[in-house]
Scaffold this motif. Structure first.
Motif, short mmCIF file in Angstrom:
data_model
loop_
_atom_site.label_atom_id
_atom_site.label_comp_id
_atom_site.label_asym_id
_atom_site.label_seq_id
_atom_site.Cartn_x
_atom_site.Cartn_y
_atom_site.Cartn_z
N VAL A 176 41.27 34.44 52.09
CA VAL A 176 41.00 34.82 50.71
C VAL A 176 42.34 35.08 50.02
O VAL A 176 43.15 35.86 50.50
CB VAL A 176 40.11 36.08 50.64
CG1 VAL A 176 39.97 36.56 49.20
CG2 VAL A 176 38.74 35.80 51.24
N SER A 203 38.18 32.53 47.67
CA SER A 203 38.30 31.76 48.91
C SER A 203 39.29 30.62 48.74
O SER A 203 39.31 29.93 47.73
CB SER A 203 36.94 31.21 49.32
OG SER A 203 37.07 30.37 50.47
N ASN A 204 40.14 30.44 49.75
CA ASN A 204 41.12 29.35 49.76
C ASN A 204 40.95 28.56 51.05
O ASN A 204 41.89 28.35 51.80
CB ASN A 204 42.54 29.91 49.64
CG ASN A 204 43.58 28.81 49.61
OD1 ASN A 204 43.46 27.84 48.87
ND2 ASN A 204 44.61 28.93 50.44
N PHE A 238 33.74 40.34 52.47
CA PHE A 238 34.29 39.20 53.19
C PHE A 238 33.18 38.58 54.03
O PHE A 238 32.40 39.28 54.67
CB PHE A 238 35.44 39.63 54.10
CG PHE A 238 36.57 40.29 53.36
CD1 PHE A 238 37.47 39.56 52.61
CD2 PHE A 238 36.73 41.67 53.42
CE1 PHE A 238 38.49 40.17 51.94
CE2 PHE A 238 37.75 42.30 52.75
CZ PHE A 238 38.64 41.54 52.00
N ASN A 296 43.51 38.34 54.06
CA ASN A 296 43.37 38.73 52.66
C ASN A 296 44.76 38.73 52.04
O ASN A 296 45.61 39.54 52.39
CB ASN A 296 42.72 40.11 52.57
CG ASN A 296 42.41 40.50 51.14
OD1 ASN A 296 42.33 39.66 50.25
ND2 ASN A 296 42.25 41.79 50.91
N THR A 348 34.80 36.49 41.13
CA THR A 348 35.43 35.27 40.66
C THR A 348 34.58 34.64 39.56
O THR A 348 33.43 34.33 39.76
CB THR A 348 35.56 34.28 41.84
OG1 THR A 348 36.29 34.91 42.88
CG2 THR A 348 36.29 33.03 41.39
#
Length: 260
Positions: free
Chosen positions: A40, A45-46, A77, A86, A254
């Motif tokens: 994250v 989220s990545n 999470f 994180n 988000t």
């Protein structure tokens, strides 16, 4: 240059040696495979869901701080059977700061390596010449203020050009029947970031971040960069390329997240 490698400093986290470590962070947490971890960045989220690895790369110089959660992390999470990384990226401040850096390597500084065989007297045989290898990595960032105590900016870029080679076989059979036995490999990657932070009032803060990763790998094997499989293809493969952008408010939800 991958900040996630520092996660091994946390209890319960180790460098994974399992097959396919390229699929994920390369770090095993609580005994799970690397692709079981979650990533994250700035509350969003990545993560590439199929591979479990980062959708966009973030050089160490762009990271302000990060937290490694190995167990019992909160409900905010999810989608992780291993651990969570994180991450918070850097921001601008009232004082302008910048950095430029470069790292370069060339085969002219290397001696010929071991050829993988021995002569009749069991002495190791070395290659006559050093295989091609060049690496150029350069980048920089700058951050500062747009409006004092209210609006700040941060931007950065990093470029990697890597040219190397890989041996398809070192036995007499391979050298006599396969041509070529040594093929060129390489990697080209450009990553960039633009971030704007705004202090709306004493209780509210928002930001906009745009990141982009463009990467091409030549003659790589397996299903992702760094995979443990042998070379399977002679081609240039664009692993991924595209933007990741998000806007966050103090409610930590988000509003927009787009990844390709």
């Amino acid at each position: 240059r991958n900040f996630s490698a520092l996660a091994t400093l946390s209890p319960g986290a180790t460098t994974s040696t399992a097959t396919g470590t390229g699929q994920g962070t390369g770090v095993s947490i609580s005994g799970q495979r690397p692709f079981s971890n979650g990533i994250v960045v700035d509350g969003a989220s990545n993560q590439m869901q199929f591979y479990g690895r980062q959708a966009n790369d973030f050089p160490q110089d762009w990271i302000q701080e990060f937290q490694v959660l190995t167990n019992s992390f909160s409900a905010e999470f999810g989608q992780a059977a291993g651990g969570m990384l994180n991450v918070i990226t850097r921001s601008g401040a009232n004082r302008t700061s910048a950095r430029a850096y470069g790292f370069f390597r060339d085969d002219s500084f290397d001696k010929p390596p071991f050829a993988g065989r021995y002569d009749a007297n069991l002495n190791p045989v070395f290659l006559d010449t050093t295989p091609p290898f060049t690496q150029q990595r350069w980048g920089g960032f700058v951050g500062g203020l747009i409006a004092k105590d209210k609006l700040f900016y941060f931007g950065g870029i990093e470029r990697l050009d890597l040219t190397s080679s890989d041996v398809l076989g070192i036995s007499d059979y391979w050298r006599q029947t396969v041509s070529p036995t040594v093929i060129a490999t390489g990697e080209k990657e450009t990553v960039g970031i633009i971030k704007v932070d705004a202090n709306l009032n004493q209780k509210n803060r928002g930001y906009f971040r745009y990141t982009n990763t463009y990467r091409r790998d030549a003659n790589v094997g397996g299903t992702s960069p760094g995979a443990a499989a042998q070379l399977e293809t002679l081609e240039t493969r664009q692993t991924f390329g595209g933007p990741l952008w998000n806007v966050l408010g103090n409610w930590t939800t988000t509003l927009s997240n787009k990844a390709f």
